[in-house]
Design a protein around this motif. Structure first.
Motif, PDB file in Angstrom:
ATOM      1  N   THR A   2       0.829  -1.189   0.000  1.00  0.00           N
ATOM      2  CA  THR A   2       0.000   0.000   0.000  1.00  0.00           C
ATOM      3  C   THR A   2       0.872   1.250   0.000  1.00  0.00           C
ATOM      4  O   THR A   2       1.836   1.337   0.759  1.00  0.00           O
ATOM      5  N   GLU A   3       0.522   2.194  -0.836  1.00  0.00           N
ATOM      6  CA  GLU A   3       1.282   3.437  -0.901  1.00  0.00           C
ATOM      7  C   GLU A   3       0.884   4.351   0.252  1.00  0.00           C
ATOM      8  O   GLU A   3      -0.297   4.545   0.531  1.00  0.00           O
ATOM      9  N   GLN A   4       1.891   4.905   0.944  1.00  0.00           N
ATOM     10  CA  GLN A   4       1.649   5.822   2.048  1.00  0.00           C
ATOM     11  C   GLN A   4       1.274   7.203   1.500  1.00  0.00           C
ATOM     12  O   GLN A   4       1.807   7.629   0.482  1.00  0.00           O
ATOM     13  N   PRO A   5       0.373   7.907   2.166  1.00  0.00           N
ATOM     14  CA  PRO A   5       0.084   9.281   1.749  1.00  0.00           C
ATOM     15  C   PRO A   5       1.308  10.154   2.003  1.00  0.00           C
ATOM     16  O   PRO A   5       2.159   9.809   2.828  1.00  0.00           O
ATOM     17  N   PRO A   6       1.434  11.271   1.297  1.00  0.00           N
ATOM     18  CA  PRO A   6       2.592  12.133   1.523  1.00  0.00           C
ATOM     19  C   PRO A   6       2.576  12.728   2.931  1.00  0.00           C
ATOM     20  O   PRO A   6       1.514  12.953   3.515  1.00  0.00           O
ATOM     21  N   ARG A   7       3.767  12.963   3.464  1.00  0.00           N
ATOM     22  CA  ARG A   7       3.862  13.585   4.781  1.00  0.00           C
ATOM     23  C   ARG A   7       3.547  15.068   4.680  1.00  0.00           C
ATOM     24  O   ARG A   7       3.785  15.697   3.658  1.00  0.00           O
ATOM     25  N   ARG A   8       3.003  15.597   5.770  1.00  0.00           N
ATOM     26  CA  ARG A   8       2.700  17.030   5.868  1.00  0.00           C
ATOM     27  C   ARG A   8       3.397  17.560   7.096  1.00  0.00           C
ATOM     28  O   ARG A   8       3.770  16.819   7.992  1.00  0.00           O
ATOM     29  N   LEU A   9       3.553  18.872   7.153  1.00  0.00           N
ATOM     30  CA  LEU A   9       4.132  19.506   8.333  1.00  0.00           C
ATOM     31  C   LEU A   9       3.027  19.956   9.274  1.00  0.00           C
ATOM     32  O   LEU A   9       2.003  20.490   8.834  1.00  0.00           O
ATOM     33  N   PHE A  10       3.251  19.741  10.564  1.00  0.00           N
ATOM     34  CA  PHE A  10       2.352  20.176  11.625  1.00  0.00           C
ATOM     35  C   PHE A  10       3.171  20.863  12.704  1.00  0.00           C
ATOM     36  O   PHE A  10       4.320  20.497  12.931  1.00  0.00           O
ATOM     37  N   VAL A  11       2.583  21.833  13.372  1.00  0.00           N
ATOM     38  CA  VAL A  11       3.168  22.391  14.580  1.00  0.00           C
ATOM     39  C   VAL A  11       2.384  21.798  15.743  1.00  0.00           C
ATOM     40  O   VAL A  11       1.155  21.804  15.735  1.00  0.00           O
ATOM     41  N   VAL A  12       3.123  21.260  16.710  1.00  0.00           N
ATOM     42  CA  VAL A  12       2.510  20.677  17.899  1.00  0.00           C
ATOM     43  C   VAL A  12       3.064  21.454  19.080  1.00  0.00           C
ATOM     44  O   VAL A  12       4.273  21.603  19.222  1.00  0.00           O
ATOM     45  N   GLU A  13       2.162  21.966  19.937  1.00  0.00           N
ATOM     46  CA  GLU A  13       2.628  22.832  21.023  1.00  0.00           C
ATOM     47  C   GLU A  13       1.743  22.735  22.255  1.00  0.00           C
ATOM     48  O   GLU A  13       0.601  22.308  22.190  1.00  0.00           O
ATOM     49  N   ASP A  14       2.348  23.116  23.374  1.00  0.00           N
ATOM     50  CA  ASP A  14       1.606  23.366  24.609  1.00  0.00           C
ATOM     51  C   ASP A  14       2.097  24.709  25.125  1.00  0.00           C
ATOM     52  O   ASP A  14       2.748  25.452  24.383  1.00  0.00           O
ATOM     53  N   ALA A  15       1.809  25.035  26.362  1.00  0.00           N
ATOM     54  CA  ALA A  15       2.163  26.359  26.890  1.00  0.00           C
ATOM     55  C   ALA A  15       3.672  26.598  26.937  1.00  0.00           C
ATOM     56  O   ALA A  15       4.120  27.737  26.853  1.00  0.00           O
ATOM     57  N   ARG A  16       4.470  25.534  27.056  1.00  0.00           N
ATOM     58  CA  ARG A  16       5.914  25.711  27.220  1.00  0.00           C
ATOM     59  C   ARG A  16       6.761  25.159  26.083  1.00  0.00           C
ATOM     60  O   ARG A  16       7.934  25.503  25.980  1.00  0.00           O
ATOM     61  N   HIS A  17       6.233  24.307  25.241  1.00  0.00           N
ATOM     62  CA  HIS A  17       7.009  23.629  24.215  1.00  0.00           C
ATOM     63  C   HIS A  17       6.353  23.772  22.853  1.00  0.00           C
ATOM     64  O   HIS A  17       5.136  23.886  22.751  1.00  0.00           O
ATOM     65  N   ARG A  18       7.202  23.682  21.814  1.00  0.00           N
ATOM     66  CA  ARG A  18       6.683  23.729  20.445  1.00  0.00           C
ATOM     67  C   ARG A  18       7.635  22.955  19.541  1.00  0.00           C
ATOM     68  O   ARG A  18       8.852  23.040  19.687  1.00  0.00           O
ATOM     69  N   ALA A  19       7.092  22.211  18.606  1.00  0.00           N
ATOM     70  CA  ALA A  19       7.899  21.464  17.641  1.00  0.00           C
ATOM     71  C   ALA A  19       7.197  21.469  16.290  1.00  0.00           C
ATOM     72  O   ALA A  19       5.976  21.547  16.220  1.00  0.00           O
ATOM     73  N   VAL A  20       8.007  21.401  15.226  1.00  0.00           N
ATOM     74  CA  VAL A  20       7.475  21.208  13.879  1.00  0.00           C
ATOM     75  C   VAL A  20       7.724  19.743  13.546  1.00  0.00           C
ATOM     76  O   VAL A  20       8.844  19.245  13.694  1.00  0.00           O
ATOM     77  N   VAL A  21       6.674  19.055  13.116  1.00  0.00           N
ATOM     78  CA  VAL A  21       6.728  17.612  12.896  1.00  0.00           C
ATOM     79  C   VAL A  21       6.271  17.282  11.482  1.00  0.00           C
ATOM     80  O   VAL A  21       5.268  17.806  11.011  1.00  0.00           O
ATOM     81  N   ARG A  30       1.182  14.303  16.755  1.00  0.00           N
ATOM     82  CA  ARG A  30       1.045  14.458  18.215  1.00  0.00           C
ATOM     83  C   ARG A  30       1.880  13.419  18.956  1.00  0.00           C
ATOM     84  O   ARG A  30       2.529  13.715  19.946  1.00  0.00           O
ATOM     85  N   ALA A  31       1.899  12.174  18.483  1.00  0.00           N
ATOM     86  CA  ALA A  31       2.676  11.113  19.139  1.00  0.00           C
ATOM     87  C   ALA A  31       4.176  11.394  19.055  1.00  0.00           C
ATOM     88  O   ALA A  31       4.901  11.239  20.043  1.00  0.00           O
ATOM     89  N   VAL A  32       4.652  11.824  17.883  1.00  0.00           N
ATOM     90  CA  VAL A  32       6.079  12.151  17.723  1.00  0.00           C
ATOM     91  C   VAL A  32       6.453  13.310  18.636  1.00  0.00           C
ATOM     92  O   VAL A  32       7.468  13.279  19.334  1.00  0.00           O
ATOM     93  N   ALA A  33       5.629  14.347  18.660  1.00  0.00           N
ATOM     94  CA  ALA A  33       5.915  15.517  19.496  1.00  0.00           C
ATOM     95  C   ALA A  33       5.863  15.158  20.978  1.00  0.00           C
ATOM     96  O   ALA A  33       6.676  15.653  21.769  1.00  0.00           O
ATOM     97  N   ALA A  34       4.944  14.304  21.374  1.00  0.00           N
ATOM     98  CA  ALA A  34       4.864  13.897  22.777  1.00  0.00           C
ATOM     99  C   ALA A  34       6.136  13.170  23.186  1.00  0.00           C
ATOM    100  O   ALA A  34       6.669  13.404  24.277  1.00  0.00           O
ATOM    101  N   SER A  40       7.618  10.804  26.259  1.00  0.00           N
ATOM    102  CA  SER A  40       6.925   9.546  25.967  1.00  0.00           C
ATOM    103  C   SER A  40       5.761   9.819  25.019  1.00  0.00           C
ATOM    104  O   SER A  40       5.018  10.785  25.213  1.00  0.00           O
ATOM    105  N   PRO A  41       5.556   8.936  24.013  1.00  0.00           N
ATOM    106  CA  PRO A  41       4.407   9.126  23.126  1.00  0.00           C
ATOM    107  C   PRO A  41       3.081   8.862  23.839  1.00  0.00           C
ATOM    108  O   PRO A  41       2.025   9.203  23.331  1.00  0.00           O
ATOM    109  N   CYS A  42       3.149   8.286  25.037  1.00  0.00           N
ATOM    110  CA  CYS A  42       1.940   7.985  25.824  1.00  0.00           C
ATOM    111  C   CYS A  42       1.828   8.870  27.060  1.00  0.00           C
ATOM    112  O   CYS A  42       1.075   8.554  27.986  1.00  0.00           O
TER     113      CYS A  42
END
Length: 81
Positions: A2-21, A30-34, A40-42
């Motif tokens: 099965t072909e994977q859909p293309p990746r997209r960029l997301f910003v994931v943040e809370d009050a103190r942290h921010r990441a581009v994923v 959200r799991a990668v940023a966590a 932990s992703p959990c």
């Protein structure tokens, strides 16, 4: 295979942290940023992370870092801001 859909960029943040994923969907972003920001992703605070589309300067920061590192086979997944 099965072909994977293309990746997209997301910003994931809370009050103190921010990441581009780079991910296939917001849930995976959200799991990668966590894992990166909370240790932990959990992590309990994972649900408090906000996922949104990146602004131009956030996109440029990710793309600049990707160029410096080199993307290889798997590519750059996330950077903290």
């Amino acid at each position: 295979m099965t072909e994977q859909p293309p990746r997209r960029l997301f910003v994931v943040e809370d009050a103190r942290h921010r990441a581009v994923v780079s991910a296939w969907d917001a849930g995976r972003a959200r799991a990668v940023a966590a894992a990166m920001l909370l240790g932990s992703p959990c992590a309990e605070r994972r649900d408090a992370l906000v996922v949104r589309e990146p602004e131009e300067e956030e996109r440029a920061a990710f793309e600049g870092q990707a160029r410096r590192i080199g993307q290889g086979d798997c590519g750059l997944t996330a950077i903290p801001l």
